[in-house]
Design an enzyme around this catalytic site. Structure first.
Site, PDB file in Angstrom:
ATOM      1  N   LEU A 153       0.873  -1.170   0.000  1.00 53.19           N
ATOM      2  CA  LEU A 153       0.000   0.000   0.000  1.00 53.19           C
ATOM      3  C   LEU A 153       0.910   1.221   0.000  1.00 53.19           C
ATOM      4  O   LEU A 153       1.979   1.194   0.608  1.00 53.19           O
ATOM      5  CB  LEU A 153      -0.886   0.024   1.248  1.00 53.19           C
ATOM      6  CG  LEU A 153      -1.914  -1.091   1.389  1.00 53.19           C
ATOM      7  CD1 LEU A 153      -2.650  -0.970   2.722  1.00 53.19           C
ATOM      8  CD2 LEU A 153      -2.908  -1.074   0.238  1.00 53.19           C
ATOM      9  N   ASP A 154       0.484   2.282  -0.669  1.00 52.74           N
ATOM     10  CA  ASP A 154       1.259   3.518  -0.658  1.00 52.74           C
ATOM     11  C   ASP A 154       1.405   4.018   0.774  1.00 52.74           C
ATOM     12  O   ASP A 154       0.534   3.788   1.611  1.00 52.74           O
ATOM     13  CB  ASP A 154       0.567   4.597  -1.488  1.00 52.74           C
ATOM     14  CG  ASP A 154       0.570   4.311  -2.973  1.00 52.74           C
ATOM     15  OD1 ASP A 154       1.286   3.393  -3.407  1.00 52.74           O
ATOM     16  OD2 ASP A 154      -0.159   5.023  -3.693  1.00 52.74           O
ATOM     17  N   LYS A 155       2.483   4.719   1.027  1.00 53.28           N
ATOM     18  CA  LYS A 155       2.719   5.305   2.344  1.00 53.28           C
ATOM     19  C   LYS A 155       1.509   6.140   2.761  1.00 53.28           C
ATOM     20  O   LYS A 155       1.020   6.968   2.001  1.00 53.28           O
ATOM     21  CB  LYS A 155       3.965   6.187   2.305  1.00 53.28           C
ATOM     22  CG  LYS A 155       4.300   6.807   3.639  1.00 53.28           C
ATOM     23  CD  LYS A 155       5.550   7.657   3.558  1.00 53.28           C
ATOM     24  CE  LYS A 155       5.845   8.287   4.912  1.00 53.28           C
ATOM     25  NZ  LYS A 155       7.027   9.122   4.858  1.00 53.28           N
TER      26      LYS A 155
ATOM     27  N   THR B 287      -1.522   5.046   3.283  1.00 52.63           N
ATOM     28  CA  THR B 287      -2.795   4.405   2.961  1.00 52.63           C
ATOM     29  C   THR B 287      -3.125   3.391   4.044  1.00 52.63           C
ATOM     30  O   THR B 287      -2.289   2.574   4.411  1.00 52.63           O
ATOM     31  CB  THR B 287      -2.726   3.703   1.586  1.00 52.63           C
ATOM     32  OG1 THR B 287      -2.427   4.671   0.590  1.00 52.63           O
ATOM     33  CG2 THR B 287      -4.045   3.016   1.250  1.00 52.63           C
TER      34      THR B 287
END
Length: 179
Positions: A7-9, A11
């Site tokens: 997951l993106d930072k 998220t």
């Protein structure tokens, strides 16, 4: 053996990790064939006129900023993202969306929505880090649902993560402003 996806930072939400090599290979295979069910929720800046939409466009490294991804690239990989409006907040100029990525590229949701004029609230890379009146210390993006077939048992599994407190609070603020 490891995390199946990232997951993106910033998220929040559901993440799957494999306990053994067989499971990792099986899940990775499903991911590659786009057989994993994924649903995200996001607060975005902008109020789309249509109830839903689809963004399609290759994503690759930004031509001048190596930490960013972009649709303005000659070496991008095909990507598609569907979105649906769950709630509009015209007074605040924001919307609550359900997002379904059809592919899985780095920063895909953030890049596609920003390129469509719907940047995610609190996103310092593709939008604005600070949102007046909303206490968001991260992008307002949540991985709400993850579903797949268990590689060993064949059972269809579906996991849902409840909305975290910071996003619930931001959503509540926007709902109160809308009255």
């Amino acid at each position: 053996p490891g995390i199946v996806h990232r997951l993106d930072k910033g998220t929040s939400g559901v993440l799957v990790a494999a306990k053994n090599d067989r499971t990792l290979a099986g899940l990775a295979s499903q991911w590659k064939r786009h057989e994993i069910t994924r649903r995200y929720l996001a607060l975005v800046r902008g109020v789309p006129g249509e109830p839903e939409g689809r963004v399609e466009g290759a994503i690759g490294r930004h031509p001048t900023d190596r930490k960013r991804m972009s649709m303005k690239t000659t070496r991008g990989r095909a990507a598609a993202t569907r979105w649906k409006v769950l709630q509009r907040f015209p007074k605040s100029g924001c919307s609550w969306l359900e997002i379904t990525p059809e592919t899985g590229r780095t920063h895909q949701i953030r890049v596609h929505l920003a390129s469509s004029g719907l940047p995610i609230l609190g996103d310092p890379v593709y939008g604005r880090a600070r949102e007046p009146g909303l206490a968001l210390a991260r992008p307002a993006l949540h991985a709400a649902v993850l579903g797949f077939v268990h590689p060993a048992t064949g059972a269809r599994l579906r996991f849902e993560a409840p909305l975290p407190a910071d996003l619930a609070e931001a959503l509540g603020i926007l709902e109160r402003r809308a009255r």
